[in-house]
Structures are given as C-alpha cells and as structure tokens.
Design a protein around this motif. Structure first.
Motif, PDB file in Angstrom:
ATOM      1  N   GLU A  33       0.816  -1.212   0.000  1.00 46.25           N
ATOM      2  CA  GLU A  33       0.000   0.000   0.000  1.00 46.25           C
ATOM      3  C   GLU A  33       0.851   1.264   0.000  1.00 46.25           C
ATOM      4  OE1 GLU A  33      -3.656   2.108   2.515  1.00 46.25           O
ATOM      5  OE2 GLU A  33      -2.934   0.100   3.058  1.00 46.25           O
ATOM      6  N   SER A  34       1.960   1.237   0.732  1.00 50.88           N
ATOM      7  CA  SER A  34       2.817   2.426   0.761  1.00 50.88           C
ATOM      8  C   SER A  34       3.401   2.723  -0.614  1.00 50.88           C
ATOM      9  CB  SER A  34       3.939   2.240   1.780  1.00 50.88           C
ATOM     10  OG  SER A  34       4.729   1.102   1.447  1.00 50.88           O
ATOM     11  N   ASP A  35       3.742   1.674  -1.370  1.00 52.05           N
ATOM     12  CA  ASP A  35       4.260   1.868  -2.718  1.00 52.05           C
ATOM     13  C   ASP A  35       3.186   2.448  -3.625  1.00 52.05           C
ATOM     14  OD1 ASP A  35       6.558   0.753  -1.739  1.00 52.05           O
ATOM     15  OD2 ASP A  35       6.433  -1.102  -2.901  1.00 52.05           O
ATOM     16  N   SER A  36       1.965   1.927  -3.501  1.00 51.05           N
ATOM     17  CA  SER A  36       0.861   2.418  -4.331  1.00 51.05           C
ATOM     18  C   SER A  36       0.596   3.891  -4.078  1.00 51.05           C
ATOM     19  CB  SER A  36      -0.409   1.608  -4.058  1.00 51.05           C
ATOM     20  OG  SER A  36      -0.243   0.256  -4.408  1.00 51.05           O
ATOM     21  N   GLU A  37       0.581   4.280  -2.807  1.00 47.43           N
ATOM     22  CA  GLU A  37       0.325   5.678  -2.467  1.00 47.43           C
ATOM     23  C   GLU A  37       1.407   6.583  -3.033  1.00 47.43           C
ATOM     24  OE1 GLU A  37      -2.281   7.278  -0.851  1.00 47.43           O
ATOM     25  OE2 GLU A  37      -3.222   5.373  -1.338  1.00 47.43           O
ATOM     26  N   ALA A  38       2.657   6.167  -2.936  1.00 41.87           N
ATOM     27  CA  ALA A  38       3.756   6.970  -3.465  1.00 41.87           C
ATOM     28  C   ALA A  38       3.665   7.084  -4.986  1.00 41.87           C
ATOM     29  CB  ALA A  38       5.098   6.355  -3.065  1.00 41.87           C
ATOM     30  N   LEU A  39       3.351   5.990  -5.656  1.00 46.23           N
ATOM     31  CA  LEU A  39       3.208   6.014  -7.111  1.00 46.23           C
ATOM     32  C   LEU A  39       2.094   6.959  -7.537  1.00 46.23           C
ATOM     33  CD1 LEU A  39       3.581   2.212  -7.896  1.00 46.23           C
ATOM     34  CD2 LEU A  39       4.971   4.007  -8.918  1.00 46.23           C
ATOM     35  N   LEU A  40       0.946   6.860  -6.871  1.00 45.48           N
ATOM     36  CA  LEU A  40      -0.184   7.718  -7.230  1.00 45.48           C
ATOM     37  C   LEU A  40       0.161   9.187  -7.016  1.00 45.48           C
ATOM     38  CD1 LEU A  40      -3.070   5.587  -5.698  1.00 45.48           C
ATOM     39  CD2 LEU A  40      -2.757   6.103  -8.136  1.00 45.48           C
ATOM     40  N   ARG A  42       3.142  10.621  -7.192  1.00 42.54           N
ATOM     41  CA  ARG A  42       4.060  11.061  -8.250  1.00 42.54           C
ATOM     42  C   ARG A  42       3.322  11.223  -9.575  1.00 42.54           C
ATOM     43  NH1 ARG A  42       7.777   7.673  -5.408  1.00 42.54           N
ATOM     44  NH2 ARG A  42       7.266   5.865  -6.690  1.00 42.54           N
ATOM     45  N   MET A  43       2.434  10.272  -9.874  1.00 42.39           N
ATOM     46  CA  MET A  43       1.748  10.332 -11.159  1.00 42.39           C
ATOM     47  C   MET A  43       0.756  11.491 -11.234  1.00 42.39           C
ATOM     48  SD  MET A  43       3.235   8.271 -13.028  1.00 42.39           S
ATOM     49  CE  MET A  43       2.156   8.656 -14.414  1.00 42.39           C
ATOM     50  N   GLU A  44       0.150  11.845 -10.123  1.00 42.29           N
ATOM     51  CA  GLU A  44      -0.716  13.028 -10.117  1.00 42.29           C
ATOM     52  C   GLU A  44       0.066  14.247 -10.595  1.00 42.29           C
ATOM     53  OE1 GLU A  44      -4.087  12.711  -6.686  1.00 42.29           O
ATOM     54  OE2 GLU A  44      -2.003  12.699  -5.981  1.00 42.29           O
ATOM     55  N   LYS A  45       1.280  14.403 -10.089  1.00 40.08           N
ATOM     56  CA  LYS A  45       2.105  15.559 -10.448  1.00 40.08           C
ATOM     57  C   LYS A  45       2.564  15.489 -11.898  1.00 40.08           C
ATOM     58  CE  LYS A  45       3.778  16.156  -5.716  1.00 40.08           C
ATOM     59  NZ  LYS A  45       4.946  16.069  -4.804  1.00 40.08           N
ATOM     60  N   VAL A  46       2.966  14.312 -12.349  1.00 39.96           N
ATOM     61  CA  VAL A  46       3.445  14.161 -13.725  1.00 39.96           C
ATOM     62  C   VAL A  46       2.315  14.435 -14.721  1.00 39.96           C
ATOM     63  CG1 VAL A  46       4.307  12.513 -15.430  1.00 39.96           C
ATOM     64  CG2 VAL A  46       5.285  12.544 -13.138  1.00 39.96           C
ATOM     65  N   LEU A 101      -6.274   9.628 -10.620  1.00 39.47           N
ATOM     66  CA  LEU A 101      -5.646   9.928 -11.911  1.00 39.47           C
ATOM     67  C   LEU A 101      -6.696  10.030 -13.015  1.00 39.47           C
ATOM     68  CD1 LEU A 101      -2.676   7.372 -11.706  1.00 39.47           C
ATOM     69  CD2 LEU A 101      -2.823   9.666 -10.717  1.00 39.47           C
ATOM     70  N   ALA A 102      -7.886  10.408 -12.667  1.00 42.10           N
ATOM     71  CA  ALA A 102      -9.025  10.352 -13.586  1.00 42.10           C
ATOM     72  C   ALA A 102      -8.769  11.079 -14.902  1.00 42.10           C
ATOM     73  CB  ALA A 102     -10.251  10.942 -12.906  1.00 42.10           C
ATOM     74  N   PRO A 103      -9.138  10.436 -16.014  1.00 39.95           N
ATOM     75  CA  PRO A 103      -8.996  11.087 -17.326  1.00 39.95           C
ATOM     76  C   PRO A 103      -9.856  12.342 -17.427  1.00 39.95           C
ATOM     77  CG  PRO A 103      -9.318   8.715 -17.563  1.00 39.95           C
ATOM     78  CD  PRO A 103      -9.579   9.045 -16.120  1.00 39.95           C
ATOM     79  N   GLN A 104      -9.427  13.243 -18.301  1.00 40.59           N
ATOM     80  CA  GLN A 104     -10.163  14.468 -18.574  1.00 40.59           C
ATOM     81  C   GLN A 104     -10.505  14.530 -20.054  1.00 40.59           C
ATOM     82  OE1 GLN A 104      -8.026  17.895 -17.151  1.00 40.59           O
ATOM     83  NE2 GLN A 104      -7.935  17.161 -15.035  1.00 40.59           N
ATOM     84  N   LEU A 163       9.699   6.198 -17.063  1.00 39.32           N
ATOM     85  CA  LEU A 163       9.793   6.840 -15.752  1.00 39.32           C
ATOM     86  C   LEU A 163      10.148   5.777 -14.714  1.00 39.32           C
ATOM     87  CD1 LEU A 163       6.724   9.267 -15.754  1.00 39.32           C
ATOM     88  CD2 LEU A 163       9.145   9.824 -16.076  1.00 39.32           C
ATOM     89  N   ALA A 164      11.376   5.801 -14.243  1.00 41.01           N
ATOM     90  CA  ALA A 164      11.851   4.768 -13.332  1.00 41.01           C
ATOM     91  C   ALA A 164      11.032   4.715 -12.043  1.00 41.01           C
ATOM     92  CB  ALA A 164      13.324   4.990 -12.997  1.00 41.01           C
ATOM     93  N   ASP A 165      10.564   5.865 -11.574  1.00 43.13           N
ATOM     94  CA  ASP A 165       9.756   5.885 -10.360  1.00 43.13           C
ATOM     95  C   ASP A 165       8.272   6.059 -10.655  1.00 43.13           C
ATOM     96  OD1 ASP A 165      10.188   8.456 -11.245  1.00 43.13           O
ATOM     97  OD2 ASP A 165      10.489   9.322  -9.257  1.00 43.13           O
ATOM     98  N   GLY A 166       7.905   5.784 -11.904  1.00 44.60           N
ATOM     99  CA  GLY A 166       6.495   5.751 -12.303  1.00 44.60           C
ATOM    100  C   GLY A 166       6.090   4.363 -12.748  1.00 44.60           C
ATOM    101  N   VAL A 167       7.008   3.404 -12.580  1.00 45.40           N
ATOM    102  CA  VAL A 167       6.727   1.999 -12.868  1.00 45.40           C
ATOM    103  C   VAL A 167       7.048   1.191 -11.609  1.00 45.40           C
ATOM    104  CG1 VAL A 167       7.251   2.295 -15.308  1.00 45.40           C
ATOM    105  CG2 VAL A 167       9.041   1.480 -13.786  1.00 45.40           C
TER     106      VAL A 167
END
Length: 202
Positions: A33-40, A42-46, A101-104, A163-167
């Motif tokens: 879960e901690s990994d998932s939260e961190a990924l989400l 980072r991806m929000e910002k990207v 990360l909802a599409p727009q 993205l190394a920290d987006g995978v």
C-alpha cells in the motif's frame, strides 16, 4: 552490455504523450500500500505537468468482456486463468482508472486484453493521428505492460522515455533488471523529477 541513448535536451509537448498504463485498483493492489500511495502521488504531479505544458495524456487499462474471455485459448499461460475465473471484467470498478488519476476531456483512453498497450488497441493510430512521436511510459507492472509496450513501441520507432519511479512490479528483482539492463537499449530511463526540465512549451 547495452548502452543508453544520449538524453535529449528537451521534449516537445506537442509531439509527446504520457502513457499511464494499468493504474487500476485491482493492479495497484498487487503492490504494498505504501508503494501504491507513493506512485499515485508522483503520477498526479506528472500528469498535471504534462497537461499544463500541452502534452497528450493517454490511459491504458486492462479489462475483459465475455467475448474476450471466451477467445483466450487454454495455452495462454498468463491469460487463461483470468478467463477461467472471469477476472478483470471491464465494467468492474476495480478495472477503472484509479480515481486520483481520472482522465479528462481530450485525453486518450483505451482498453486492452493482453499485456502490451499497443497490440490489442488502436492506441498507435490515435497517437499518430495527433502527431505523437515521443512516449513517456509509466505503468504497473514493469515486467508486464511496461516491458511489452516498450518492446513494441521501440519496434514502431517511437522515441521512448521510461519513468523509473512511475513503474513498479511485485517482483523487485525483475523490476531492477529491466530498468538497468533491458530498457536502456531502447529507451531513456529517467526519474519523474527530471521530466519537468525536459518538457518545453513551443
């Protein structure tokens, strides 16, 4: 030993797409879960950064219909069990793109039925219709959708960034081998923090 391509000084957002692949609750659940939260996070910002600079955001998700399940042969080691147990139905909430990360409007969204983001979708054509020549790849898992898409997209002559920290991958050893020994011969591998400086507005 593979040699990484020289990093280009900038990206042109008008010809660049960020692929957000398999960021679905059912797949994120395979990670701590901690990994998932961190990924989400980072991806929000990207995603926000790519949108702000005029780039394309494309979402790839996996989901099956009854017909898709029926068409999977027993010999398919990866997907036959999914068909047998009727997993990952395309209408289940767990197979939607994660709400954070909802599409727009204006984003690309495709549904796939195998590992790669291109092989069972019209994503390649939709990207080319927009003049996309460069792909920034993020996804789960590194040894699944990311590996398959990198290999396929490289053969289609896209310029690739991973993205190394987006995978991420449930198998840390496989993740490390792919990032450090396999991907560099086909793609630039970078951290999300580096991406901001590579994007430029025309």
């Amino acid at each position: 030993m593979s040699t990484a391509p020289a990093l280009d000084p900038a990206l042109d957002p008008a010809h660049t797409a960020l692929l957000v692949m398999d960021y679905q609750p059912a797949i994120l659940a395979l990670l701590p879960e901690s990994d998932s939260e961190a990924l989400l996070g980072r991806m929000e910002k990207v995603i926000a950064d790519v949108r702000a600079r005029g780039g394309t955001v494309a979402y790839v998700r996996v989901g099956f219909t009854e017909a898709d399940w029926a068409a999977i042969p027993p010999a398919n080691r990866s997907f036959a069990p999914i068909a047998q147990h009727r997993l990952m139905h395309h209408a289940d909430l767990d197979t939607a793109v994660h709400g954070r990360l909802a599409p727009q409007d204006g984003d690309i969204i495709v549904r796939k039925i195998r590992y790669g983001g291109l092989s069972t979708t019209d994503l390649d054509q939709r990207l080319r219709d927009r003049g996309i020549t460069t792909l920034i790849i993020a996804g789960i898992s590194t040894s699944g959708v990311v590996l398959s898409t990198v290999l396929d997209a490289a053969d289609r002559d896209y310029r690739l960034y991973v993205l190394a920290d987006g995978v991420a991958d449930p198998d840390p050893a496989a993740h490390d081998v792919l990032l450090h020994q396999v991907f560099p011969s086909r793609a630039h591998v970078l951290e999300t923090a580096e991406l901001h400086t590579l994007l430029r507005a025309d």
